[in-house]
Scaffold this active site. Structure first.
Site, mmCIF file in Angstrom:
data_model
loop_
_atom_site.group_PDB
_atom_site.id
_atom_site.type_symbol
_atom_site.label_atom_id
_atom_site.label_comp_id
_atom_site.label_asym_id
_atom_site.label_seq_id
_atom_site.Cartn_x
_atom_site.Cartn_y
_atom_site.Cartn_z
ATOM 1 N NE ARG A 291 -3.045 -0.080 3.322
ATOM 2 C CZ ARG A 291 -4.101 -0.495 3.210
ATOM 3 N NH1 ARG A 291 -5.123 0.176 2.664
ATOM 4 N NH2 ARG A 291 -4.661 -1.908 3.927
ATOM 5 N NE ARG A 327 -8.710 0.224 1.154
ATOM 6 C CZ ARG A 327 -8.860 1.296 1.798
ATOM 7 N NH1 ARG A 327 -9.201 2.633 1.444
ATOM 8 N NH2 ARG A 327 -8.436 1.500 3.226
ATOM 9 C CE1 TYR A 331 -11.114 -4.478 4.568
ATOM 10 C CE2 TYR A 331 -10.490 -3.207 2.709
ATOM 11 C CZ TYR A 331 -10.330 -4.357 3.614
ATOM 12 O OH TYR A 331 -9.711 -5.447 3.090
ATOM 13 C CB CYS A 360 -29.170 -3.752 -7.425
ATOM 14 S SG CYS A 360 -30.774 -4.014 -6.400
ATOM 15 C CD GLU A 361 -25.811 -5.833 -2.602
ATOM 16 O OE1 GLU A 361 -26.217 -5.498 -1.340
ATOM 17 O OE2 GLU A 361 -25.762 -7.081 -3.028
ATOM 18 C CE1 TYR A 388 -4.244 -5.277 -0.574
ATOM 19 C CE2 TYR A 388 -3.534 -3.074 0.287
ATOM 20 C CZ TYR A 388 -3.417 -4.399 0.085
ATOM 21 O OH TYR A 388 -2.153 -5.051 0.808
#
Length: 432
Positions: A291, A327, A331, A360-361, A388
């Site tokens: 990262r 992410r 998270y 669709c969420e 990521y």
């Protein structure tokens, strides 16, 4: 654009109201390659990697880039040319780094679930080291090495039970985590490894998590690992290398992580004190950053499709979604966002938006309560998206994955073409 310098790098600047990245107009990238599209700065990646190289310049050490952070072949090839080794966790990542020109001797293979096929493939390529994570894996590697008449260089990944003070999903150094073996088990498993055929013990490995922003967890873990090395020495097992993992964090919002030089110089100083006190040679060192090399080297460009005004919420619906950048949904992570084109008038009187995607969420959001002046058609740059992002992308809702572009000093190059719907369907067959 008050925060872009803080969150990305000096490679990001605004010229004539338009955002440029490593000398390239981001509006032009959106027009040329469409959105959503990932854009990476070659200079930022190179400079971040050099920080690690400089930190170990006077020591026997290898920097093994953690491929899971960003596995684009162009980035891997660039790092390989700079002398990087690689930390891999799958056969797919092994093939990627070899394709990018990696030196097999500078490859370490981590991960708790290595299959027999993956182990065999890694042995065929004579990789530098397996970071073994269980007694069962140790026995499997030994059996496969026997059958293939090869020698597996192994390092045991030990779990020092150190809290890295990071998100639970990316904490890997506690007893309840699935990674590694506990310190209480480590000596017995090393003694077992010493008796198994076709294995050569060469190191100890320790990785405590990701997005670490403090130095104390590294010191705690190192001290416990050095204690284990002392135990091994008493049993006639000499360790040639010490792999201290990676996990150094970046600044997404208000984090203040230490620099690679600060962390590594502190750890090397501790190891030198230990080596001198015990009249032992300094082990070769391995670090596995991911990262901190690519995270702030990338932005995700997305176009505003609609503005939606409810009684209690105002939404900016963009063409990127949780399948492109997982992410925030996974998270609840923060990514700063700025408009690519923004004149003085359009930046006044901002509204408060939730930035959401078309999936669709209800969990499909990229940012909440952002102060922005937006109109349909605007291009947003989602910052700190180099790590990521694409590696965690999916085809949920049958959405093709984004394109990837590498920029450097005013030039741009497509390094991964956008998937098409034909690409998604070609592997499937209709059964009659």
């Amino acid at each position: 654009m008050k925060s872009s310098q803080n969150f990305v790098s000096k490679q990001l600047s605004r010229q004539n109201n338009t955002l440029f990245f490593d000398g390239v107009n981001l509006q032009e990238i959106a027009e040329n390659f469409g959105t959503p599209v990932y854009v990476y700065s070659a200079n930022h990646i190179a400079q971040s990697f050099k920080q690690y190289q400089n930190a170990v310049a006077n020591h026997q050490a290898t920097i093994c880039y953690a491929v899971k952070a960003n596995s684009n072949l162009a980035i891997l090839q660039m790092l390989s040319a700079m002398g990087s080794g690689f930390d891999i966790v799958s056969a797919g990542e092994l093939i990627r780094v070899l394709e990018a020109g990696a030196d097999p001797a500078k490859i370490v293979f981590s991960g708790v679930g290595k299959s027999s096929a993956e182990i065999k493939l890694a042995l065929q390529h004579n990789i530098g080291c397996f970071n073994v994570e269980s007694a069962a894996e140790l026995e499997r590697i030994s059996k496969i090495a026997q059958k293939t008449n090869s020698t597996a260089h192994i390092s045991l990944r030990v779990n020092p039970d150190v809290d890295a003070q990071t998100h639970p999903y990316i904490s890997t150094g506690l007893k309840e985590n699935k990674f590694g073996v506990t310190m209480d088990q480590a000596l017995a498993i090393y003694l077992q490894a010493a008796q198994l055929p076709n294995l050569e013990i060469i190191g100890v490995d320790c990785h405590i998590g990701s997005q670490i922003t403090q130095t104390a967890p590294y010191v705690d873990a190192l001290n416990r690992v050095l204690g284990l090395i002392d135990q091994l020495h008493k049993h006639g097992i000499e360790i040639k290398h010490l792999d201290l993992g990676g996990g150094l964090g970046i600044r997404y919002q208000d984090e203040t992580p230490p620099s690679p030089e600060d962390v590594i110089s502190m750890l090397i100083h501790q190891i030198e004190l230990w080596a001198n006190a015990n009249q032992r040679p300094m082990p070769k060192l391995i670090f596995e950053p991911g990262r901190s090399i690519v995270g702030n080297a990338g932005v995700l460009l997305t176009r505003v499709e609609y503005l939606k005004y409810n009684e209690d919420k105002t939404f900016a619906i963009v063409d990127a979604a949780m399948n492109d950048l997982m992410r925030p949904a996974m998270y609840e992570s923060f990514h700063d966002m700025v408009k690519v084109y923004e004149d003085g008038q359009s930046s006044s009187n901002p509204n408060t938006f939730d930035i959401v995607g078309p999936i669709c969420e209800s969990g499909d959001w990229l940012g909440k309560n952002r102060q922005l002046h937006l109109e349909s058609g605007d291009i947003l740059a989602i910052l700190s998206a180099g790590a990521y992002g694409m590696t965690m992308a999916s085809n949920y809702n049958t959405r093709p994955r984004a394109a990837e572009v590498l920029v450097k000093e005013g030039s741009m190059r497509l390094v991964r073409k956008r998937e098409t719907l034909d690409d998604l369907l070609q592997a499937e067959r209709i059964s009659l």
